[in-house]
Write a protein that holds these residues in place. Structure first.
Motif, PDB file in Angstrom:
ATOM      1  N   LYS A 183       4.021   1.515  -1.054  1.00 49.69           N
ATOM      2  CA  LYS A 183       4.719   1.627  -2.323  1.00 49.69           C
ATOM      3  C   LYS A 183       3.795   2.178  -3.411  1.00 49.69           C
ATOM      4  O   LYS A 183       4.180   3.061  -4.189  1.00 49.69           O
ATOM      5  CB  LYS A 183       5.269   0.265  -2.743  1.00 49.69           C
ATOM      6  CG  LYS A 183       6.102   0.331  -4.019  1.00 49.69           C
ATOM      7  CD  LYS A 183       6.673  -1.022  -4.392  1.00 49.69           C
ATOM      8  CE  LYS A 183       5.592  -1.908  -4.991  1.00 49.69           C
ATOM      9  NZ  LYS A 183       6.158  -3.141  -5.593  1.00 49.69           N
ATOM     10  N   ALA A 184       2.559   1.641  -3.456  1.00 51.64           N
ATOM     11  CA  ALA A 184       1.599   2.095  -4.465  1.00 51.64           C
ATOM     12  C   ALA A 184       1.281   3.577  -4.276  1.00 51.64           C
ATOM     13  O   ALA A 184       1.184   4.349  -5.248  1.00 51.64           O
ATOM     14  CB  ALA A 184       0.336   1.251  -4.390  1.00 51.64           C
ATOM     15  N   ALA A 185       1.127   4.023  -3.015  1.00 51.92           N
ATOM     16  CA  ALA A 185       0.823   5.427  -2.738  1.00 51.92           C
ATOM     17  C   ALA A 185       1.980   6.325  -3.159  1.00 51.92           C
ATOM     18  O   ALA A 185       1.790   7.400  -3.730  1.00 51.92           O
ATOM     19  CB  ALA A 185       0.517   5.608  -1.251  1.00 51.92           C
ATOM     20  N   ALA A 224       3.921  10.101  -9.719  1.00 51.83           N
ATOM     21  CA  ALA A 224       3.314  10.327 -11.028  1.00 51.83           C
ATOM     22  C   ALA A 224       2.554  11.646 -11.066  1.00 51.83           C
ATOM     23  O   ALA A 224       2.482  12.322 -12.103  1.00 51.83           O
ATOM     24  CB  ALA A 224       2.405   9.161 -11.392  1.00 51.83           C
ATOM     25  N   ALA A 225       1.977  12.037  -9.940  1.00 49.44           N
ATOM     26  CA  ALA A 225       1.178  13.261  -9.886  1.00 49.44           C
ATOM     27  C   ALA A 225       2.012  14.511  -9.621  1.00 49.44           C
ATOM     28  O   ALA A 225       1.507  15.631  -9.693  1.00 49.44           O
ATOM     29  CB  ALA A 225       0.099  13.123  -8.814  1.00 49.44           C
ATOM     30  N   LEU A 284       4.251   5.671  -5.505  1.00 51.13           N
ATOM     31  CA  LEU A 284       4.334   5.733  -6.970  1.00 51.13           C
ATOM     32  C   LEU A 284       3.259   6.641  -7.554  1.00 51.13           C
ATOM     33  O   LEU A 284       3.505   7.372  -8.533  1.00 51.13           O
ATOM     34  CB  LEU A 284       4.240   4.332  -7.566  1.00 51.13           C
ATOM     35  CG  LEU A 284       5.407   3.386  -7.218  1.00 51.13           C
ATOM     36  CD1 LEU A 284       5.157   1.999  -7.804  1.00 51.13           C
ATOM     37  CD2 LEU A 284       6.733   3.945  -7.742  1.00 51.13           C
ATOM     38  N   ASP A 285       2.058   6.615  -6.946  1.00 48.54           N
ATOM     39  CA  ASP A 285       0.978   7.492  -7.415  1.00 48.54           C
ATOM     40  C   ASP A 285       1.338   8.964  -7.203  1.00 48.54           C
ATOM     41  O   ASP A 285       1.094   9.809  -8.070  1.00 48.54           O
ATOM     42  CB  ASP A 285      -0.334   7.158  -6.693  1.00 48.54           C
ATOM     43  CG  ASP A 285      -0.908   5.827  -7.134  1.00 48.54           C
ATOM     44  OD1 ASP A 285      -0.506   5.350  -8.216  1.00 48.54           O
ATOM     45  OD2 ASP A 285      -1.748   5.263  -6.390  1.00 48.54           O
ATOM     46  N   GLU A 286       1.910   9.276  -6.050  1.00 47.07           N
ATOM     47  CA  GLU A 286       2.263  10.668  -5.760  1.00 47.07           C
ATOM     48  C   GLU A 286       3.406  11.160  -6.653  1.00 47.07           C
ATOM     49  O   GLU A 286       3.447  12.330  -7.047  1.00 47.07           O
ATOM     50  CB  GLU A 286       2.641  10.813  -4.275  1.00 47.07           C
ATOM     51  CG  GLU A 286       1.454  10.645  -3.332  1.00 47.07           C
ATOM     52  CD  GLU A 286       1.816  10.934  -1.884  1.00 47.07           C
ATOM     53  OE1 GLU A 286       2.759  11.729  -1.660  1.00 47.07           O
ATOM     54  OE2 GLU A 286       1.161  10.385  -0.984  1.00 47.07           O
ATOM     55  N   GLN A 311       0.828  -1.211   0.000  1.00 46.89           N
ATOM     56  CA  GLN A 311       0.000   0.000   0.000  1.00 46.89           C
ATOM     57  C   GLN A 311       0.868   1.269   0.000  1.00 46.89           C
ATOM     58  O   GLN A 311       0.603   2.231  -0.728  1.00 46.89           O
ATOM     59  CB  GLN A 311      -0.925  -0.007   1.219  1.00 46.89           C
ATOM     60  CG  GLN A 311      -1.996  -1.078   1.177  1.00 46.89           C
ATOM     61  CD  GLN A 311      -2.799  -1.136   2.461  1.00 46.89           C
ATOM     62  OE1 GLN A 311      -2.524  -0.420   3.435  1.00 46.89           O
ATOM     63  NE2 GLN A 311      -3.798  -2.031   2.494  1.00 46.89           N
ATOM     64  N   LYS A 315      11.775  10.595 -12.581  1.00 46.96           N
ATOM     65  CA  LYS A 315      10.867  11.742 -12.635  1.00 46.96           C
ATOM     66  C   LYS A 315      11.646  13.055 -12.511  1.00 46.96           C
ATOM     67  O   LYS A 315      11.392  14.021 -13.254  1.00 46.96           O
ATOM     68  CB  LYS A 315       9.843  11.629 -11.509  1.00 46.96           C
ATOM     69  CG  LYS A 315       8.793  12.741 -11.488  1.00 46.96           C
ATOM     70  CD  LYS A 315       7.753  12.550 -12.565  1.00 46.96           C
ATOM     71  CE  LYS A 315       6.616  13.534 -12.424  1.00 46.96           C
ATOM     72  NZ  LYS A 315       5.544  13.329 -13.417  1.00 46.96           N
TER      73      LYS A 315
END
Length: 339
Positions: free
Chosen positions: A9-11, A17-18, A13-15, A7, A75
């Motif tokens: 790691k996924a959060a 990307a944003a 990666l999402d942040e 959870q 990024k």
């Protein structure tokens, strides 16, 4: 713990990307990878696991941390490249566009003629000397064989600054200083400003410019003077110019002459410029008076010489066909742009 790690790691990666800028990326790094970050906190919780579970969980945490770091680094690299591209685009110079033309200054016509005259006389072996504009009566008059009762000493012609000081009325004073400090042979010209109490009109000014010439050596004759001045006139006005010598009088030369040249406007036929005479007076000259040589400590029995004085302003106006001498002093850009 494994589910929580996924959870986090996924959060992360999402942040990433944003993230819109480097500040957002730095905030993600601190939040998940910093000393108090969420992934770092997972590592601290591994103390409660069994010895068999610790290596497995440590490997998963390190893998997740490495993945987040790699994505975050990529990024950041993309953002830096984009920022550099935008900066280059903003600063791009189109080298095919015409350059801005910078206006360059130009020599005043007086200076142009003066430089030409210096080149001419230097090619004939003359040195250039200078002298003070504030002179003494001794150098400006006495040594030039001008007696105390001469009209040139009158206040209406000369600007006196004191009993023995004045603004020089001719650059001949520099010739006297040169003869006092040099031994013959002497061959010099003395350009500079001079001052006389004249009324201002189209042909007169209280401030004007002269170039005085002097040659002193053994065996100097009137023929030498004639040859130098004819060469000068041909250099300035052209090889077809005719030169005429007329008898005159100056206190510091004997014999003395006025020198005329054929009018460049009409070729000697007579016109408005030469007032119908076909000739234009350009200078005065003569053989240096023995009294002048003697006052400078030069023996007139052994040495002789000649001198000449050229009005630079008159020479400039005749050369460029300028009708009013005042134009040379008014700094009118419309006038100066023509040269």
């Amino acid at each position: 713990m494994k589910e929580k790690l996924e959870q986090i790691k996924a959060a992360a990666l999402d942040e990433i990307a944003a993230a819109a800028n480097s500040a957002d990326c730095e905030a993600v790094r601190v939040k998940y990878l910093g000393k108090k970050g969420e992934l770092t906190a997972i590592l601290k919780m591994m103390g409660g696991l069994s010895p068999e579970e610790r290596p497995i969980m440590g490997q998963l945490v390190n893998s997740a941390k490495a993945e987040v770091e790699a994505v975050l680094g990529q990024k950041m690299t993309e953002m830096e490249a984009k920022a550099t591209e935008q900066k280059l685009m903003a600063e791009t110079v189109d080298i095919t566009m015409p350059a801005k033309v910078s206006k360059r200054g130009k020599l005043h016509p007086l200076n142009t003629v003066l430089n030409d005259m210096i080149d001419i006389f230097q090619s004939m072996g003359f040195d250039v000397v200078d002298g003070p504009e504030v002179e003494t009566d001794h150098y400006n008059f006495e040594c030039l064989n001008v007696p105390a009762d001469h009209p040139a000493r009158d206040m209406q012609d000369t600007f006196y600054l004191g009993e023995n000081l004045l603004l020089r009325t001719q650059t001949s004073a520099a010739q006297i200083r040169t003869m006092e400090n040099r031994k013959p042979p002497i061959r010099v010209i003395c350009p500079g400003r001079v001052f006389r109490a004249d009324e201002v009109d189209a042909t007169h000014s209280p401030v004007f410019h002269q170039i005085e010439g002097l040659v002193v050596d053994k065996g100097i004759t009137m023929c030498d003077l004639k040859g130098v001045l004819e060469q000068f006139a041909h250099e300035i006005y052209g090889a077809d110019t005719k030169v005429k010598f007329r008898p005159s009088f100056f206190p510091f030369t004997e014999p003395s002459v006025e020198v005329d040249v054929s009018c460049s406007e009409c070729g000697g036929k007579g016109c408005r410029v030469c007032k119908g005479a076909g000739w234009i007076e350009i200078l005065g000259a003569g053989m240096v008076h023995p009294n002048v040589l003697r006052s400078c400590g030069i023996d007139p029995e052994e040495y002789s010489g000649f001198a000449f004085g050229i009005g630079l302003d008159r020479l400039t106006t005749t050369r460029y066909k300028i009708s009013d001498i005042r134009l040379l002093f008014e700094n009118d850009k419309r006038f100066l742009d023509q040269f």
